[in-house]
Design a protein around this motif. Structure first.
Motif, PDB file in Angstrom:
ATOM      1  N   LEU A  10       0.824  -1.205   0.000  1.00 54.31           N
ATOM      2  CA  LEU A  10       0.000   0.000   0.000  1.00 54.31           C
ATOM      3  C   LEU A  10       0.861   1.259   0.000  1.00 54.31           C
ATOM      4  O   LEU A  10       0.549   2.221  -0.714  1.00 54.31           O
ATOM      5  CB  LEU A  10      -0.951   0.001   1.197  1.00 54.31           C
ATOM      6  N   LEU A  11       1.941   1.253   0.752  1.00 56.04           N
ATOM      7  CA  LEU A  11       2.867   2.389   0.746  1.00 56.04           C
ATOM      8  C   LEU A  11       3.434   2.588  -0.656  1.00 56.04           C
ATOM      9  O   LEU A  11       3.496   3.711  -1.165  1.00 56.04           O
ATOM     10  CB  LEU A  11       3.993   2.164   1.756  1.00 56.04           C
ATOM     11  N   PHE A  12       3.821   1.507  -1.299  1.00 55.35           N
ATOM     12  CA  PHE A  12       4.332   1.571  -2.670  1.00 55.35           C
ATOM     13  C   PHE A  12       3.249   2.103  -3.615  1.00 55.35           C
ATOM     14  O   PHE A  12       3.514   2.923  -4.491  1.00 55.35           O
ATOM     15  CB  PHE A  12       4.813   0.186  -3.104  1.00 55.35           C
ATOM     16  N   LEU A  16       3.423   5.523  -5.919  1.00 56.52           N
ATOM     17  CA  LEU A  16       3.238   5.504  -7.373  1.00 56.52           C
ATOM     18  C   LEU A  16       2.039   6.333  -7.829  1.00 56.52           C
ATOM     19  O   LEU A  16       2.070   6.945  -8.893  1.00 56.52           O
ATOM     20  CB  LEU A  16       3.083   4.064  -7.873  1.00 56.52           C
ATOM     21  N   SER A  17       0.972   6.345  -7.027  1.00 55.01           N
ATOM     22  CA  SER A  17      -0.217   7.088  -7.435  1.00 55.01           C
ATOM     23  C   SER A  17      -0.094   8.586  -7.194  1.00 55.01           C
ATOM     24  O   SER A  17      -0.839   9.368  -7.774  1.00 55.01           O
ATOM     25  CB  SER A  17      -1.457   6.551  -6.725  1.00 55.01           C
ATOM     26  N   THR A  24      -8.567   6.449  -4.400  1.00 54.11           N
ATOM     27  CA  THR A  24      -7.253   5.888  -4.718  1.00 54.11           C
ATOM     28  C   THR A  24      -6.812   4.920  -3.624  1.00 54.11           C
ATOM     29  O   THR A  24      -6.295   3.841  -3.915  1.00 54.11           O
ATOM     30  CB  THR A  24      -6.208   7.010  -4.869  1.00 54.11           C
ATOM     31  N   LEU A  25      -7.018   5.302  -2.372  1.00 52.48           N
ATOM     32  CA  LEU A  25      -6.667   4.418  -1.261  1.00 52.48           C
ATOM     33  C   LEU A  25      -7.515   3.151  -1.267  1.00 52.48           C
ATOM     34  O   LEU A  25      -7.012   2.057  -1.044  1.00 52.48           O
ATOM     35  CB  LEU A  25      -6.834   5.142   0.078  1.00 52.48           C
ATOM     36  N   PHE A  26      -8.803   3.290  -1.544  1.00 47.86           N
ATOM     37  CA  PHE A  26      -9.701   2.141  -1.573  1.00 47.86           C
ATOM     38  C   PHE A  26      -9.278   1.155  -2.664  1.00 47.86           C
ATOM     39  O   PHE A  26      -9.181  -0.052  -2.421  1.00 47.86           O
ATOM     40  CB  PHE A  26     -11.149   2.615  -1.787  1.00 47.86           C
ATOM     41  N   ILE A  27      -9.030   1.667  -3.856  1.00 47.24           N
ATOM     42  CA  ILE A  27      -8.584   0.813  -4.960  1.00 47.24           C
ATOM     43  C   ILE A  27      -7.228   0.187  -4.616  1.00 47.24           C
ATOM     44  O   ILE A  27      -6.989  -0.995  -4.869  1.00 47.24           O
ATOM     45  CB  ILE A  27      -8.503   1.618  -6.275  1.00 47.24           C
ATOM     46  N   GLY A  28      -6.338   0.960  -4.011  1.00 46.88           N
ATOM     47  CA  GLY A  28      -5.028   0.454  -3.619  1.00 46.88           C
ATOM     48  C   GLY A  28      -5.123  -0.676  -2.616  1.00 46.88           C
ATOM     49  O   GLY A  28      -4.413  -1.677  -2.725  1.00 46.88           O
ATOM     50  N   ILE A  29      -5.995  -0.520  -1.621  1.00 48.55           N
ATOM     51  CA  ILE A  29      -6.172  -1.578  -0.614  1.00 48.55           C
ATOM     52  C   ILE A  29      -6.677  -2.856  -1.267  1.00 48.55           C
ATOM     53  O   ILE A  29      -6.169  -3.950  -0.992  1.00 48.55           O
ATOM     54  CB  ILE A  29      -7.126  -1.106   0.508  1.00 48.55           C
TER      55      ILE A  29
END
Length: 157
Positions: A10-12, A16-17, A24-29
């Motif tokens: 998630l940090l990565f 990148l985003s 964005t966080l929701f999609i990343g998770i």
């Protein structure tokens, strides 16, 4: 251990985003959990993520950055000198690295270092083009290979 690697992913993802919006966080998770779920067999079979290997990979990265900077300066001196003295060579390195994944990392590290280029990789042999003879002499006992061998030693023990 499961959630620790998801946090790293998630940090990565956030880096990148380049933004921290809710969507964005929701999609990343979701993506990070999916990637971890698809790779759980790979990560449980090998001891890839222990503290010693993480420290070794960090040292590998620092050595790689240092070698890239030093090689950049050496190649710049060669290119900018009026005589441009080069002694191109093609050498074959016989590596002791077992894993194809680690061999690929080693070969790519050689290519990332200016003045050297990995041409091919067959079994335990890596063919490298070097701009100068001095570059060729340093490759067989490379610090890159030594660190990767330490990582592999811990994985396959």
């Amino acid at each position: 251990m499961y959630y620790w690697i998801v946090y790293v992913y998630l940090l990565f993802w956030i880096i990148l985003s380049e933004n921290i919006k809710t969507e964005t966080l929701f999609i990343g998770i979701i993506i990070c959990l999916l990637v971890r779920g698809l790779n759980k067999d790979l990560m449980s079979k090998h001891k890839l993520f222990n503290y010693k290997n993480i420290a070794r990979w960090i040292s590998y990265t620092l050595v790689l950055i240092k070698e890239i900077v030093v090689s950049n300066l050496n190649v710049a001196k060669i290119v900018l000198s009026p005589k441009m003295i080069i002694t191109p060579q093609i050498i074959t390195i016989n590596t002791k690295i077992k894993s194809n994944f680690h061999k690929a990392i080693y070969a790519n590290s050689i290519t990332l270092t200016p003045g050297t280029l990995t041409i091919s990789m067959d079994n335990d042999n890596i063919v490298v083009h070097c701009l100068k003879e001095e570059f060729a002499k340093e490759l067989p006992n490379s610090i890159f290979e030594k660190i990767i061998l330490k990582v592999e030693e811990h994985i396959y023990e």
